[in-house]
Design an enzyme around this catalytic site. Structure first.
Site, PDB file in Angstrom:
ATOM      1  CG  ASP A 102     -10.584  10.431  15.615  1.00 56.83           C
ATOM      2  OD1 ASP A 102     -11.263  10.807  14.655  1.00 56.83           O
ATOM      3  OD2 ASP A 102     -10.378   9.227  15.851  1.00 56.83           O
ATOM      4  CE  LYS A 130      -7.810  10.905  11.648  1.00 56.91           C
ATOM      5  NZ  LYS A 130      -7.837   9.490  12.073  1.00 56.91           N
ATOM      6  CB  VAL A 152      -2.262  10.629   9.810  1.00 53.88           C
ATOM      7  CG1 VAL A 152      -3.099  11.001   8.605  1.00 53.88           C
ATOM      8  CG2 VAL A 152      -2.801  11.316  11.069  1.00 53.88           C
TER       9      VAL A 152
HETATM   10  P1  IMP Z   1     -10.319  11.126  20.240  1.00 55.25           P
HETATM   11  O1  IMP Z   1     -10.684  10.947  21.678  1.00 55.25           O
HETATM   12  O2  IMP Z   1     -11.201  10.315  19.350  1.00 55.25           O
HETATM   13  O3  IMP Z   1     -10.294  12.574  19.826  1.00 55.25           O
HETATM   14  O4  IMP Z   1      -8.892  10.473  20.046  1.00 55.25           O
HETATM   15  C1  IMP Z   1      -7.742  11.215  20.096  1.00 55.25           C
HETATM   16  C2  IMP Z   1      -6.535  10.313  20.222  1.00 55.25           C
HETATM   17  O5  IMP Z   1      -6.651   9.164  19.363  1.00 55.25           O
HETATM   18  C3  IMP Z   1      -5.290  11.032  19.771  1.00 55.25           C
HETATM   19  O6  IMP Z   1      -4.648  11.666  20.846  1.00 55.25           O
HETATM   20  C4  IMP Z   1      -4.454   9.909  19.176  1.00 55.25           C
HETATM   21  O7  IMP Z   1      -3.669   9.310  20.186  1.00 55.25           O
HETATM   22  C5  IMP Z   1      -5.451   8.904  18.680  1.00 55.25           C
HETATM   23  N1  IMP Z   1      -5.695   9.041  17.228  1.00 55.25           N
HETATM   24  C6  IMP Z   1      -6.805   9.489  16.608  1.00 55.25           C
HETATM   25  N2  IMP Z   1      -6.674   9.494  15.266  1.00 55.25           N
HETATM   26  C7  IMP Z   1      -5.426   9.044  15.024  1.00 55.25           C
HETATM   27  C8  IMP Z   1      -4.673   8.834  13.805  1.00 55.25           C
HETATM   28  O8  IMP Z   1      -5.108   9.076  12.675  1.00 55.25           O
HETATM   29  N3  IMP Z   1      -3.412   8.353  13.968  1.00 55.25           N
HETATM   30  C9  IMP Z   1      -2.866   8.080  15.197  1.00 55.25           C
HETATM   31  N4  IMP Z   1      -3.527   8.273  16.344  1.00 55.25           N
HETATM   32  C10 IMP Z   1      -4.796   8.737  16.271  1.00 55.25           C
END
Ligand code: IMP
Ligand code: MG
Length: 179
Positions: A102, A130, A152
């Site tokens: 994300d 994403k 999602v």
């Molecule tokens: P980041 O550090 O923002 O890249 O977050 C990544 C983590 O957030 C992933 O490993 C997921 O556990 C959680 N995450 C981010 N987007 C989603 C989503 O749409 N659904 C469920 N978990 C998400």
């Protein structure tokens, strides 16, 4: 279909085909290398268990739990190691397997952390990306699907710890978040 689901984004067959394709690429790229899979708990467990069976090479797997999220749909920016690897990764070719990237903050932190342990290489394989929400500068070697900026669930991904066992990737109905 589960009663809380608004729509299915990626179905079972599509997931299966993509995982096979990723496994075949990884098999090519890591031939004659000591492949060490780091599965990020808990979300990547479903993907990783399917993926390793599509990699036709000897490999090791270990698990790490990191957290940048509470029971929430937005990143906190705070990354914590909840469970570290049991094994050393020195001179191994590390492939991090993740459910979704994300902001990328979680993975950026993890990559830096693993690099201090002197592996031969560190690469990332994620089933979902994403892309539009990326904040951290990340080099992702293997991506399954680019998904829109929607929350999602399924195929390992949760909302408040539920829905991980759905065999497809889906969007929840709005009323589920409102409780
Ligand atoms: P980041 O550090 O923002 O890249 O977050 C990544 C983590 O957030 C992933 O490993 C997921 O556990 C959680 N995450 C981010 N987007 C989603 C989503 O749409 N659904 C469920 N978990 C998400
Ligand atoms: Mg995760």
């Amino acid at each position: 279909m589960n009663k809380d689901i608004k729509k299915i984004l990626i179905g079972e067959e599509e997931l299966k085909a993509k995982v096979a394709e990723l496994g075949a690429k990884i098999t090519e790229d890591y031939r004659d290398k000591d492949l060490f899979i780091v599965c990020v708990l808990k979300g990547a467990v479903v993907f990783a268990s399917d993926l390793i069976r599509e990699i036709k090479l000897p490999l090791e797997i270990d698990f790490m739990a990191i957290s940048s999220y509470g029971n929430n749909t937005k990143t906190s920016g705070v990354v914590r190691i909840l469970k570290d690897l049991n094994m050393g990764i020195e001179d191994k070719h590390v492939l991090i397997v993740e459910d979704i990237i994300d902001s990328g903050l979680t993975l950026a932190y993890l990559v830096e952390n693993l690099r201090t342990r002197h592996p031969a290489s560190v690469e990332i394989c994620t089933i979902l990306d994403k892309k539009e929400r990326r904040v951290a500068d990340l080099d992702i070697k293997y991506t399954g699907f680019v998904v829109p900026d929607e929350f999602v669930v399924g195929y390992g991904l949760d909302y408040a710890e539920k829905y991980r066992n759905l065999p497809y990737i889906a969007v929840l109905k709005e009323e589920v978040y409102k409780g």
